[in-house]
Design an enzyme around this catalytic site. Structure first.
Site, mmCIF file in Angstrom:
data_model
loop_
_atom_site.group_PDB
_atom_site.id
_atom_site.type_symbol
_atom_site.label_atom_id
_atom_site.label_comp_id
_atom_site.label_asym_id
_atom_site.label_seq_id
_atom_site.Cartn_x
_atom_site.Cartn_y
_atom_site.Cartn_z
ATOM 1 N N GLY A 1 0.795 -1.223 0.000
ATOM 2 C CA GLY A 1 0.000 0.000 0.000
ATOM 3 C C GLY A 1 0.827 1.272 0.000
ATOM 4 O O GLY A 1 0.294 2.359 0.164
ATOM 5 N N ASP B 1 4.483 14.035 -9.280
ATOM 6 C CA ASP B 1 4.003 14.451 -7.958
ATOM 7 C C ASP B 1 5.017 15.388 -7.288
ATOM 8 O O ASP B 1 4.652 16.443 -6.766
ATOM 9 C CB ASP B 1 3.768 13.197 -7.100
ATOM 10 C CG ASP B 1 3.314 13.542 -5.696
ATOM 11 O OD1 ASP B 1 2.127 13.825 -5.508
ATOM 12 O OD2 ASP B 1 4.168 13.527 -4.780
ATOM 13 N N LYS C 1 4.790 19.593 -6.313
ATOM 14 C CA LYS C 1 5.109 20.130 -4.984
ATOM 15 C C LYS C 1 6.214 21.181 -5.061
ATOM 16 O O LYS C 1 6.145 22.210 -4.384
ATOM 17 C CB LYS C 1 5.495 18.983 -4.053
ATOM 18 C CG LYS C 1 4.286 18.093 -3.721
ATOM 19 C CD LYS C 1 4.727 16.794 -3.046
ATOM 20 C CE LYS C 1 3.536 15.935 -2.654
ATOM 21 N NZ LYS C 1 3.959 14.554 -2.272
#
Lengths: 405, 405
Positions: free
Chosen positions: B182, B196, B200
């Site tokens: 996960g 990603d 940022k």
């Protein structure tokens, strides 16, 4: 137009004035109005300073000048500082300070006055120099529950321990060198005794748990007894020795300590070297967060003071979300109840005698051990139990093992 | 009484609601008034939830309800989110979000609307999860000049690189394991491509230098081409490979990059492992400060969102001190002009040919090298020069060397 008074033109004071004028345009943009330093209070004369017209020697001028809305106390100590800060707040002026002694010993009282007068009392620079820590913790507190705070809060002692460790040098030699380089003061007592770290952890404990913890509440041990032999044992054990100040909440009570600790290499704090500081915060929602940077110095502290000044200008009424309460009796857990594993170094003994007293221990070694020298790590026991057990042994040093991480 | 609407009841949304009710009393104390979540918007049904009476499916109810003063957008992506955030701001409601894609692509526009409407647009959770970074940087900016920001901003890729490094495993095997645990999504593309991290660093660059930098402005390389051989070379060189997003000011222009970097062991960022993030900020006065913690996760993000909600409740008017401007042409330095040392791994070549092209290089080794494999670190050159020089070589991988620290 917001007018500011600077009390004290020492390292931090002169740095603050310098950084103020350097960043004036930006600061005015962020506060949305003109800013001016109206007075600089110092007992000395600075005929060479470009700000000669601002120097005064009489605090009464400042406290009675309604134009002054923010006072920055950068004198240090508790003699003048306490009186000046209290009277400034009572006169309805916001105060910012880098003075950890003042905040640690008088914080609750001064915060209460600030609240009553609807002004602010900010002290970002009192802990961690230029590392933003007080304000992030305040924000964090609004929405999260802080469990513990542990940090390397004093750059001088961290520099000394780092050098002892990396160069296998003795405490007194490293201290002399640190003094020569300006990393330690001529009178280094407040640093090496742990008192400086103690004041800072008092401020953090008061802030995060909401009740004032005073320096005299805290078990405080310094670094003077640490030898290069201890450092060698720590290294062979798989760690380093760091002066740690830590506090945590245990039910409704508070555990707090300043002491050299054996810190395992895996810890976030083990790699914090030289004059750097680091603060490890554990909270319920955010988990572990570490703040790292230079914990002192002219410009880091000045930038924190200036940020406080600008926040005070912008605040428009009391924004302090911090402790104003004294702590109840029995709030601080007696250090004798605190449990740790402990490193002990003993002489004129052997493993049979030690294991008879302590049960299972982890034996440590170093090169060129004395005959009948025996160093080991105990299982977890309380300071109180430990003190009883060692009464008949020849113990050279005792250092708890850091386990908050 | 302040009424709040939550948009999206996924991981962060449900975490925020849970943390809100857990800390309600404290939050009300800090904001000085009653707080209530009035609506939770989600397309799905949650019949088991204790908040069933709050669920709605129609955003019009929220935007037209004058009681709702703060909207928390926790849907993610850019489709619904952009429309809902924009309309909420236009309706005079403050908005908080954890949506980095939205802030990175639409921040300037949304901040401008917030300012016009005298409300706030906060996004602490969009970078660094539970690490307080946006607000400390904002405060820092008031009184200090930020020079550079560099960070490990993506936990998934940092986990993968850490495992590749520590276990000598291949990228695809570690990715599969991370997905099983996960730590990586079933579609990990946004993470492993660097997108990603790119979003940022765009947010941070826009914040600290005051002009909006868009993802398409940024040279972005991901981690898919990294092999265990590269990791072995990095280790023998004395460092690790980390996916770094960094930006710095060069005169009035901005240099920005997302790429795997060779990071020397001495760097503050080299020891940041597993799913942890760290952000290294250099400023003129405060020097180097590092913020470290878990960069994602239900509760860390929820605590940041909740802090933003409470700040929005307390703010009383626009408090955003951030960029609203588009950047001028030529503001972003072409990546081809960026200079680094570079690690190169080549085959079918030898040191004589390489040194003829590059001059002096630092030769690296690993166990079981292929015949005619040659890996080395160049002197500092620009991406542009590098691309010319390698045109006739067989290069397997190129990784710049991190030198901001």
């Amino acid at each position: 137009m917001s007018k500011i008074a600077i009390l004290g033109f020492g390292t931090v004071g002169s740095g603050t004035v310098e950084v103020f004028y350097k960043n004036k345009a930006k600061a005015e943009k962020s506060t949305g109005g003109e800013l001016e330093i109206k007075y600089i209070l110092d007992l000395r004369d600075f005929p060479e300073s470009p700000y000669t017209d601002k120097f005064i020697k009489d605090f009464e001028v400042i406290v009675n000048d309604p134009e002054v809305t923010v006072v920055a106390e950068l004198i240090g100590g508790n003699t003048f500082a306490y009186d000046f800060v209290k009277r400034s707040l009572e006169a309805g002026k916001s105060v910012v300070t880098s003075n950890k002694e003042l905040v640690a010993t008088k914080g609750a009282e001064l915060l209460k006055i600030a609240k009553e007068k609807n002004v602010n009392f900010f002290f970002e620079a009192s802990v961690g120099g230029g590392i933003p820590i007080i304000r992030p913790l305040q924000l964090c507190l609004m929405s999260d529950e802080i469990i513990s705070v542990a940090g390397i809060l004093n750059g001088t002692t961290n520099y000394i321990l780092t050098k002892m460790f990396k160069e296998g040098a003795e405490y007194k030699d490293v201290l002399a060198k640190a003094q020569e380089l300006g990393y330690a003061e001529r009178n280094p007592e407040a640093d090496v005794s742990g008192d400086d770290s103690c004041r800072k952890i008092c401020i953090l404990a008061s802030l995060v748990f909401g009740k004032h913890v005073y320096p005299e509440d805290v078990y405080t041990a310094g670094i003077k007894s640490i030898t290069k032999e201890d450092a060698e044992y720590a290294e062979n054990w798989g760690g380093v020795i760091k002066l740690i100040a830590s506090t945590r909440k245990v039910n409704q009570r508070t555990e707090i300590i300043v002491s050299p600790f054996f810190v395992p290499d895996e810890s976030q704090l083990s790699g914090v070297d030289d004059v750097y500081n680091a603060i490890l915060v554990k909270s319920e929602a955010a988990g572990e967060v570490v703040f790292y940077g230079k914990g002192a110095g002219k410009y880091p502290s000045a930038s924190a003071v200036l940020a406080d000044i600008l926040n005070a200008v912008k605040a428009g009424g009391n924004k302090n979300l911090i402790w104003e309460e004294e702590h109840p009796t029995d709030y601080i857990i007696d250090y004798k109840e605190q449990k740790h594993k402990f490193y002990l170094r003993s002489v004129r003994t052997d493993s049979i005698r030690i294991e008879k007293i302590f049960g299972h221990v982890e034996t440590l070694t170093r090169s060129n051990m004395f005959e009948k020298e025996f160093a080991f790590i105990t299982e977890e026991i309380s300071f109180g139990e430990l003190e009883e057990k060692i009464s008949e042994l020849n113990i050279i040093n005792i250092i708890p093992v850091f386990d908050l991480n």
